[in-house]
Motif scaffolding. Structure first.
Motif, PDB file in Angstrom:
ATOM      1  N   SER A  18      48.416 -46.937 -81.418  1.00 27.18           N
ATOM      2  CA  SER A  18      49.118 -45.652 -81.393  1.00 27.18           C
ATOM      3  C   SER A  18      48.631 -44.844 -80.199  1.00 27.18           C
ATOM      4  O   SER A  18      47.548 -45.106 -79.651  1.00 27.18           O
ATOM      5  CB  SER A  18      48.878 -44.872 -82.686  1.00 27.18           C
ATOM      6  OG  SER A  18      47.514 -44.505 -82.798  1.00 27.18           O
ATOM      7  N   ILE A  19      49.430 -43.859 -79.810  1.00 23.14           N
ATOM      8  CA  ILE A  19      49.059 -43.004 -78.696  1.00 23.14           C
ATOM      9  C   ILE A  19      49.521 -41.579 -78.995  1.00 23.14           C
ATOM     10  O   ILE A  19      50.658 -41.359 -79.433  1.00 23.14           O
ATOM     11  CB  ILE A  19      49.655 -43.535 -77.372  1.00 23.14           C
ATOM     12  CG1 ILE A  19      49.153 -42.721 -76.188  1.00 23.14           C
ATOM     13  CG2 ILE A  19      51.166 -43.582 -77.411  1.00 23.14           C
ATOM     14  CD1 ILE A  19      49.494 -43.361 -74.836  1.00 23.14           C
ATOM     15  N   SER A  20      48.644 -40.612 -78.795  1.00 20.33           N
ATOM     16  CA  SER A  20      48.931 -39.226 -79.119  1.00 20.33           C
ATOM     17  C   SER A  20      49.978 -38.646 -78.177  1.00 20.33           C
ATOM     18  O   SER A  20      50.039 -38.994 -76.988  1.00 20.33           O
ATOM     19  CB  SER A  20      47.647 -38.392 -79.030  1.00 20.33           C
ATOM     20  OG  SER A  20      47.936 -37.009 -79.108  1.00 20.33           O
ATOM     21  N   SER A  21      50.791 -37.729 -78.718  1.00 19.35           N
ATOM     22  CA  SER A  21      51.799 -37.065 -77.884  1.00 19.35           C
ATOM     23  C   SER A  21      51.154 -36.246 -76.777  1.00 19.35           C
ATOM     24  O   SER A  21      51.794 -35.973 -75.754  1.00 19.35           O
ATOM     25  CB  SER A  21      52.693 -36.165 -78.746  1.00 19.35           C
ATOM     26  OG  SER A  21      51.925 -35.146 -79.371  1.00 19.35           O
ATOM     27  N   SER A  22      49.890 -35.866 -76.946  1.00 17.34           N
ATOM     28  CA  SER A  22      49.195 -35.106 -75.905  1.00 17.34           C
ATOM     29  C   SER A  22      49.009 -35.933 -74.636  1.00 17.34           C
ATOM     30  O   SER A  22      48.762 -35.380 -73.559  1.00 17.34           O
ATOM     31  CB  SER A  22      47.834 -34.629 -76.416  1.00 17.34           C
ATOM     32  OG  SER A  22      46.984 -35.731 -76.698  1.00 17.34           O
ATOM     33  N   LEU A  23      49.125 -37.255 -74.746  1.00 16.00           N
ATOM     34  CA  LEU A  23      48.978 -38.149 -73.598  1.00 16.00           C
ATOM     35  C   LEU A  23      50.312 -38.622 -73.059  1.00 16.00           C
ATOM     36  O   LEU A  23      50.353 -39.396 -72.089  1.00 16.00           O
ATOM     37  CB  LEU A  23      48.122 -39.356 -73.987  1.00 16.00           C
ATOM     38  CG  LEU A  23      46.711 -39.054 -74.508  1.00 16.00           C
ATOM     39  CD1 LEU A  23      46.018 -40.327 -74.952  1.00 16.00           C
ATOM     40  CD2 LEU A  23      45.899 -38.331 -73.438  1.00 16.00           C
ATOM     41  N   THR A  24      51.411 -38.189 -73.690  1.00 12.62           N
ATOM     42  CA  THR A  24      52.750 -38.662 -73.297  1.00 12.62           C
ATOM     43  C   THR A  24      53.703 -37.483 -73.098  1.00 12.62           C
ATOM     44  O   THR A  24      54.818 -37.464 -73.625  1.00 12.62           O
ATOM     45  CB  THR A  24      53.315 -39.639 -74.344  1.00 12.62           C
ATOM     46  OG1 THR A  24      53.278 -39.020 -75.640  1.00 12.62           O
ATOM     47  CG2 THR A  24      52.500 -40.921 -74.395  1.00 12.62           C
ATOM     48  N   ASN A  25      53.233 -36.494 -72.349  1.00  7.04           N
ATOM     49  CA  ASN A  25      54.057 -35.318 -72.014  1.00  7.04           C
ATOM     50  C   ASN A  25      54.522 -34.551 -73.246  1.00  7.04           C
ATOM     51  O   ASN A  25      55.629 -33.986 -73.265  1.00  7.04           O
ATOM     52  CB  ASN A  25      55.273 -35.724 -71.168  1.00  7.04           C
ATOM     53  CG  ASN A  25      54.887 -36.337 -69.837  1.00  7.04           C
ATOM     54  OD1 ASN A  25      53.849 -35.998 -69.266  1.00  7.04           O
ATOM     55  ND2 ASN A  25      55.708 -37.255 -69.343  1.00  7.04           N
ATOM     56  N   ASP A  26      53.684 -34.540 -74.292  1.00  9.16           N
ATOM     57  CA  ASP A  26      53.977 -33.807 -75.531  1.00  9.16           C
ATOM     58  C   ASP A  26      55.244 -34.302 -76.219  1.00  9.16           C
ATOM     59  O   ASP A  26      55.939 -33.534 -76.905  1.00  9.16           O
ATOM     60  CB  ASP A  26      54.083 -32.301 -75.264  1.00  9.16           C
ATOM     61  CG  ASP A  26      52.758 -31.715 -74.790  1.00  9.16           C
ATOM     62  OD1 ASP A  26      51.726 -32.067 -75.372  1.00  9.16           O
ATOM     63  OD2 ASP A  26      52.773 -30.932 -73.821  1.00  9.16           O
ATOM     64  N   ILE A  27      55.555 -35.586 -76.048  1.00 14.02           N
ATOM     65  CA  ILE A  27      56.721 -36.196 -76.698  1.00 14.02           C
ATOM     66  C   ILE A  27      56.293 -37.513 -77.340  1.00 14.02           C
ATOM     67  O   ILE A  27      55.490 -38.260 -76.781  1.00 14.02           O
ATOM     68  CB  ILE A  27      57.855 -36.442 -75.681  1.00 14.02           C
ATOM     69  CG1 ILE A  27      58.460 -35.118 -75.219  1.00 14.02           C
ATOM     70  CG2 ILE A  27      58.947 -37.327 -76.270  1.00 14.02           C
ATOM     71  CD1 ILE A  27      59.504 -35.252 -74.136  1.00 14.02           C
TER      72      ILE A  27
END
Length: 438
Positions: free
Chosen positions: A275-284
């Motif tokens: 999994s990857i947090s939205s904080s690392l993917t432009n908040d999306i």
């Protein structure tokens, strides 16, 4: 945001569902400040066999990456019927009936490749989860084939066909097959299926793969109607035209391989089983059917919220999912219905979440689009019971997984983009109406 509603007198009946009421005057309040953590989860694999739907093609998505679908299947060449020694070959074609489903741009031309497999197409059994006899995912089965499954194909395609997709306006796609294959099928018609045991015919029993090349669309086909049709002439008395259909074998050996390529996007670090947090993917974050991608929703500060607000009773809890603006229009339409899945500690879907105070019905939310401005498009869930159980400590706070309904999650490729807690305008919101005593 907090909102106070009128005062009410308390009653002596403390059997209401929710946290215990105390004596004294009470006030009904509202808040939407509870943080909802958002991340993207890429499941290890999802069973896609036996859905009755074939998916083929690819769609390049600038935000979430390219998705590619290849369909694998068997043809039943033993279904000969009767022999006909006078048969002479005319032509042959693979017929793929449209299912009516498409994802992407159907205005561009499309090229399909049909390939023979070099290995036998067979279902696989996944090992059970360690320490139990049951698979460790809602989308596993004791025997089947998965979106991550693949089989080696012959290097040269059996047939290549370019056409203009018409998933609604036409009944089927007809791919012309080479004369050499047609002659083989004619010999089967004349001499029976015993020929399948000979070296030249054996590859037909391995199976086939249909795939797209450089596409902008993924099409759906109806597996039960797929067939190889042989056109031949019979000259036993007078010459007459005839056909013979070799049908697709439905079941666990018909499946779709569905892959996502995120290398040119903000999700380039997304890996299967991670999994990857939205904080690392432009908040999306996003969920996409077929590829096995879900949105993980976490509720990290519920305990502190309970202490700070001293709430006594949750009257209603509404989870609101708002698509990120301009990501939910043609040709990337979102799922019509989404559901909530219970999550394990390792972000594996264990089952669907039940509706409030129900023992049999599952949570679901239907997409409500704002066709004019796309500012109010949303899905809504009522999760009062779930939230009450969390605050009471009756269930573990492993969060929830968000995705399309199971039947769509394994047979389509629609995606939904949602905002994380730091997104400017489209973040997931948890609205809580609660009673507080004074």
């Amino acid at each position: 945001m907090f909102l106070a509603l009128p005062f009410f007198s308390s009653c002596d009946d403390n059997t209401s569902i929710g946290l215990a009421l105390e004596d004294g005057s009470v006030k009904v309040l509202y808040t939407d400040t509870a943080t909802v953590g958002v991340s993207t989860v890429y499941l290890d694999s999802v069973m896609t066999s036996g859905t009755g739907t074939m998916l083929f093609g690819s769609y390049p998505d600038a935000m979430t990456g390219e998705v590619t679908a290849n369909s694998y299947f068997y043809i039943d060449f033993s279904a000969i019927g009767f022999t006909d020694a006078s048969a002479t070959y005319d032509s042959a074609e693979l017929i793929l009936p449209y299912s009516g489903y498409s994802y992407g741009d159907t205005t561009a031309s499309m090229t399909l490749q049909l390939q023979l497999l070099e290995e036998i197409l067979e279902a696989k059994a996944l090992p059970p989860y360690i320490g139990t006899e049951a698979p460790n995912s809602y989308f596993y089965a004791s025997s089947g084939l998965y979106n991550a499954s693949s089989f080696k194909t012959e290097s040269q395609p059996l047939a290549t066909y370019t056409f203009s997709p018409r998933p609604v306006g036409r009944d089927s796609i007809a791919i012309p097959l080479p004369a050499a294959l047609g002659q083989q099928l004619t010999e089967l018609k004349k001499n029976g299926s015993s020929l399948l045991n000979t070296p030249n015919y054996a590859p037909l029993l391995n199976g086939f793969r249909i795939s797209g090349m450089g596409q902008k669309v993924i099409l759906g086909g109806t597996a039960s109607g797929v067939k190889i049709r042989l056109y031949y002439s019979s000259t036993s008395a007078t010459t007459t035209a005839a056909i013979h259909d070799f049908p697709l074998i439905t079941g666990s050996t018909q499946f779709n391989e569905i892959k996502g390529n995120f290398s040119q996007t903000a999700f380039q670090e997304l890996k299967r089983g991670k999994s990857i947090s939205s904080s690392l993917t432009n908040d999306i974050s996003f969920t996409q059917s077929g590829t096995g991608i879900m949105v993980k929703l976490d509720f990290p500060n519920l305990a502190s919220l309970k202490d700070e607000m001293k709430l006594n009773l949750i009257n209603k809890a509404v989870l609101e999912i708002v698509p990120v603006t301009n990501t939910n229009r043609y040709p990337t339409l979102p799922p019509e219905t989404i559901v909530l899945y219970q999550s394990s500690k390792t972000n594996v879907p264990a089952g669907q979440l039940l509706k409030d105070f129900s023992g049999s019905e599952y949570q679901s939310a239907i997409y409500a689009p704002d066709m004019e401005y796309d500012m109010m498009s949303k899905y809504q869930f009522q999760i009062t019971d779930y939230l009450t159980q969390l605050l009471s400590g009756n269930i573990e706070n492993n969060g929830l997984l968000l995705a399309a309904a199971p039947e769509s999650f394994i047979s389509t490729v629609n995606r939904l983009c949602v905002g994380g807690p730091a997104h400017a305008s489209n973040k997931v919101r948890l609205r809580i109406f609660y009673t507080k005593s004074f």
